[in-house]
Design a protein around this motif. Structure first.
Motif, PDB file in Angstrom:
ATOM      1  N   ARG A 286       0.824  -1.206   0.000  1.00  0.00           N
ATOM      2  CA  ARG A 286       0.000   0.000   0.000  1.00  0.00           C
ATOM      3  C   ARG A 286       0.859   1.258   0.000  1.00  0.00           C
ATOM      4  O   ARG A 286       0.599   2.195  -0.750  1.00  0.00           O
ATOM      5  N   GLY A 287       1.886   1.315   0.824  1.00  0.00           N
ATOM      6  CA  GLY A 287       2.742   2.494   0.901  1.00  0.00           C
ATOM      7  C   GLY A 287       3.444   2.791  -0.412  1.00  0.00           C
ATOM      8  O   GLY A 287       3.576   3.956  -0.818  1.00  0.00           O
ATOM      9  N   PHE A 288       3.881   1.726  -1.096  1.00  0.00           N
ATOM     10  CA  PHE A 288       4.565   1.913  -2.383  1.00  0.00           C
ATOM     11  C   PHE A 288       3.616   2.531  -3.403  1.00  0.00           C
ATOM     12  O   PHE A 288       3.983   3.488  -4.108  1.00  0.00           O
ATOM     13  N   PHE A 289       2.406   1.995  -3.506  1.00  0.00           N
ATOM     14  CA  PHE A 289       1.452   2.505  -4.495  1.00  0.00           C
ATOM     15  C   PHE A 289       1.020   3.935  -4.170  1.00  0.00           C
ATOM     16  O   PHE A 289       0.848   4.763  -5.077  1.00  0.00           O
ATOM     17  N   ILE A 290       0.835   4.235  -2.878  1.00  0.00           N
ATOM     18  CA  ILE A 290       0.481   5.607  -2.498  1.00  0.00           C
ATOM     19  C   ILE A 290       1.590   6.567  -2.911  1.00  0.00           C
ATOM     20  O   ILE A 290       1.337   7.657  -3.448  1.00  0.00           O
ATOM     21  N   GLY A 291       2.842   6.172  -2.669  1.00  0.00           N
ATOM     22  CA  GLY A 291       3.971   7.012  -3.058  1.00  0.00           C
ATOM     23  C   GLY A 291       4.046   7.224  -4.559  1.00  0.00           C
ATOM     24  O   GLY A 291       4.300   8.340  -5.039  1.00  0.00           O
ATOM     25  N   MET A 292       3.806   6.163  -5.334  1.00  0.00           N
ATOM     26  CA  MET A 292       3.839   6.287  -6.786  1.00  0.00           C
ATOM     27  C   MET A 292       2.711   7.176  -7.287  1.00  0.00           C
ATOM     28  O   MET A 292       2.899   7.990  -8.203  1.00  0.00           O
ATOM     29  N   PHE A 293       1.529   7.018  -6.686  1.00  0.00           N
ATOM     30  CA  PHE A 293       0.403   7.865  -7.085  1.00  0.00           C
ATOM     31  C   PHE A 293       0.694   9.334  -6.793  1.00  0.00           C
ATOM     32  O   PHE A 293       0.451  10.209  -7.632  1.00  0.00           O
ATOM     33  N   MET A 294       1.204   9.599  -5.615  1.00  0.00           N
ATOM     34  CA  MET A 294       1.454  10.988  -5.222  1.00  0.00           C
ATOM     35  C   MET A 294       2.559  11.617  -6.051  1.00  0.00           C
ATOM     36  O   MET A 294       2.566  12.833  -6.257  1.00  0.00           O
ATOM     37  N   ALA A 295       3.507  10.806  -6.540  1.00  0.00           N
ATOM     38  CA  ALA A 295       4.581  11.344  -7.384  1.00  0.00           C
ATOM     39  C   ALA A 295       4.021  11.954  -8.656  1.00  0.00           C
ATOM     40  O   ALA A 295       4.561  12.948  -9.173  1.00  0.00           O
ATOM     41  N   THR A 296       2.912  11.390  -9.162  1.00  0.00           N
ATOM     42  CA  THR A 296       2.325  11.930 -10.391  1.00  0.00           C
ATOM     43  C   THR A 296       1.685  13.300 -10.183  1.00  0.00           C
ATOM     44  O   THR A 296       1.381  13.991 -11.156  1.00  0.00           O
ATOM     45  N   MET A 297       1.477  13.698  -8.920  1.00  0.00           N
ATOM     46  CA  MET A 297       0.930  15.025  -8.652  1.00  0.00           C
ATOM     47  C   MET A 297       1.978  16.107  -8.853  1.00  0.00           C
ATOM     48  O   MET A 297       1.649  17.287  -9.021  1.00  0.00           O
ATOM     49  N   PHE A 298       3.250  15.710  -8.841  1.00  0.00           N
ATOM     50  CA  PHE A 298       4.346  16.680  -8.967  1.00  0.00           C
ATOM     51  C   PHE A 298       5.123  16.513 -10.260  1.00  0.00           C
ATOM     52  O   PHE A 298       5.812  17.433 -10.695  1.00  0.00           O
ATOM     53  N   ILE A 299       5.046  15.328 -10.881  1.00  0.00           N
ATOM     54  CA  ILE A 299       5.818  15.046 -12.086  1.00  0.00           C
ATOM     55  C   ILE A 299       4.858  14.607 -13.172  1.00  0.00           C
ATOM     56  O   ILE A 299       4.080  13.673 -12.985  1.00  0.00           O
ATOM     57  N   GLY A 300       4.913  15.266 -14.313  1.00  0.00           N
ATOM     58  CA  GLY A 300       4.049  14.909 -15.439  1.00  0.00           C
ATOM     59  C   GLY A 300       4.837  14.872 -16.735  1.00  0.00           C
ATOM     60  O   GLY A 300       5.902  15.498 -16.859  1.00  0.00           O
ATOM     61  N   GLY A 301       4.314  14.157 -17.713  1.00  0.00           N
ATOM     62  CA  GLY A 301       5.017  14.041 -18.987  1.00  0.00           C
ATOM     63  C   GLY A 301       4.938  15.294 -19.826  1.00  0.00           C
ATOM     64  O   GLY A 301       5.797  15.535 -20.673  1.00  0.00           O
ATOM     65  N   GLY A 302       3.905  16.106 -19.625  1.00  0.00           N
ATOM     66  CA  GLY A 302       3.745  17.306 -20.430  1.00  0.00           C
ATOM     67  C   GLY A 302       2.759  17.095 -21.563  1.00  0.00           C
ATOM     68  O   GLY A 302       2.302  15.978 -21.838  1.00  0.00           O
TER      69      GLY A 302
END
Length: 300
Positions: A110-126
């Motif tokens: 669960r912690g890994f997936f939450i971290g990966m999900f939250m990373a997309t809030m700050f990093i995007g492909g453009g």
């Protein structure tokens, strides 16, 4: 003796300031609404000259008549309804199971997936990589280009997960497991029936987002028959702007100004027509909306 009379001078002054602030805020919110309604039924020449600043002047219903007669507007209206319903259904189908899974303490990783999900809030492909991906998937000029790239909002998943953790008793789920219920049965037969408030809030969030969206359609659509209502409204605004800024002969300018007045009438009338469904729907979901905002303020 009223409670206000028993209060200290400082408290009375504070209450007066609160009411003054609320009246100012109400005026700031109501003025644009009243102005748009008045402008939609006023003579466009008086609106453009500034003569009409609050109440209608030279009342005319031509704007609404043209809206009801314009097939492009009604086609855009139909497209927007389809995109909103389909997009909201996909959003809920992704958000609710994802949030429920992340709310379970026994979910491995669960912690890994939450971290990966939250990373997309700050990093995007453009924009460019996203467009190339949508093109490679063959979704150009397809409604799925508007729906699938935004199938889930990470913030909404976090809010929904917080609701599940704080509202659905863990003991109820454990008792269901003891009785032999599977995870699917717990989710569909226990969790979802108890989650009407958050489902209504998420449907409102996603629905309003789809209803107001125009940028993705402008990027991915080439066929005007598939334009949503907001993109049709944008075309009307662009037509009015071009007419007002064109430096041409007097005869052409007169024709353009006439078109600009018609565009202005259509603009205000379409604004009213396009926002009416959301305005009508919101009072029925207001209490869920407030509850959803309070859920989002609880960290967990």
């Amino acid at each position: 003796m009223s409670s206000f009379a028993r209060q200290s001078t400082g408290d009375k002054a504070f209450i007066v300031l609160v009411y003054v602030f609320l009246f100012i805020a109400m005026a700031v919110v109501l003025y644009p609404l009243i102005y748009i309604v008045s402008a939609s039924i006023s003579d466009p020449a008086k609106v453009g000259s500034g003569e009409m600043w609050l109440l209608p002047k030279g009342i005319t219903w031509e704007g609404y008549e043209r809206v009801f007669q314009n097939e492009k507007i009604w086609n855009g209206y139909f497209n927007t309804i389809v995109y909103t319903l389909a997009g909201t259904a996909v959003n809920l189908a992704v958000t609710l199971p994802a949030a429920y899974s992340l709310s379970r303490p026994d979910f491995v990783g669960r912690g890994f997936f939450i971290g990966m999900f939250m990373a997309t809030m700050f990093i995007g492909g453009g924009l460019v990589p996203t467009y190339l991906l949508v093109k490679e998937l063959g979704m150009i000029n397809s409604m799925w280009a508007l729906i699938l790239p935004s199938a889930a909002s990470i913030w909404n998943i976090i809010v929904t997960r917080t609701f599940f953790q704080s509202t659905i008793p863990r003991e109820l789920q454990e008792a269901s497991q003891i009785d032999g219920a599977t995870n699917f049965q717990i989710f569909f037969q226990i969790v979802l029936p108890l989650s009407a408030p958050i489902i209504a809030v998420m449907a409102l969030f996603y629905g309003v987002g789809h209803w107001n969206s125009y940028f993705s359609a402008m990027i991915y659509f080439n066929d005007e028959a598939k334009y949503p209502l907001q993109l049709v409204l944008r075309q009307i605004l662009v037509l009015q702007e071009m007419a007002s800024q064109s430096a041409v002969t007097a005869e052409v300018a007169t024709a353009l100004n006439s078109k600009a007045e018609i565009a202005a009438l259509l603009k205000y009338a379409v604004i009213i027509v396009s926002t009416l469904p959301v305005i009508v729907l919101y009072p029925f979901l207001q209490r869920f909306f407030v509850q959803g905002v309070m859920i989002g303020s609880v960290k967990g």
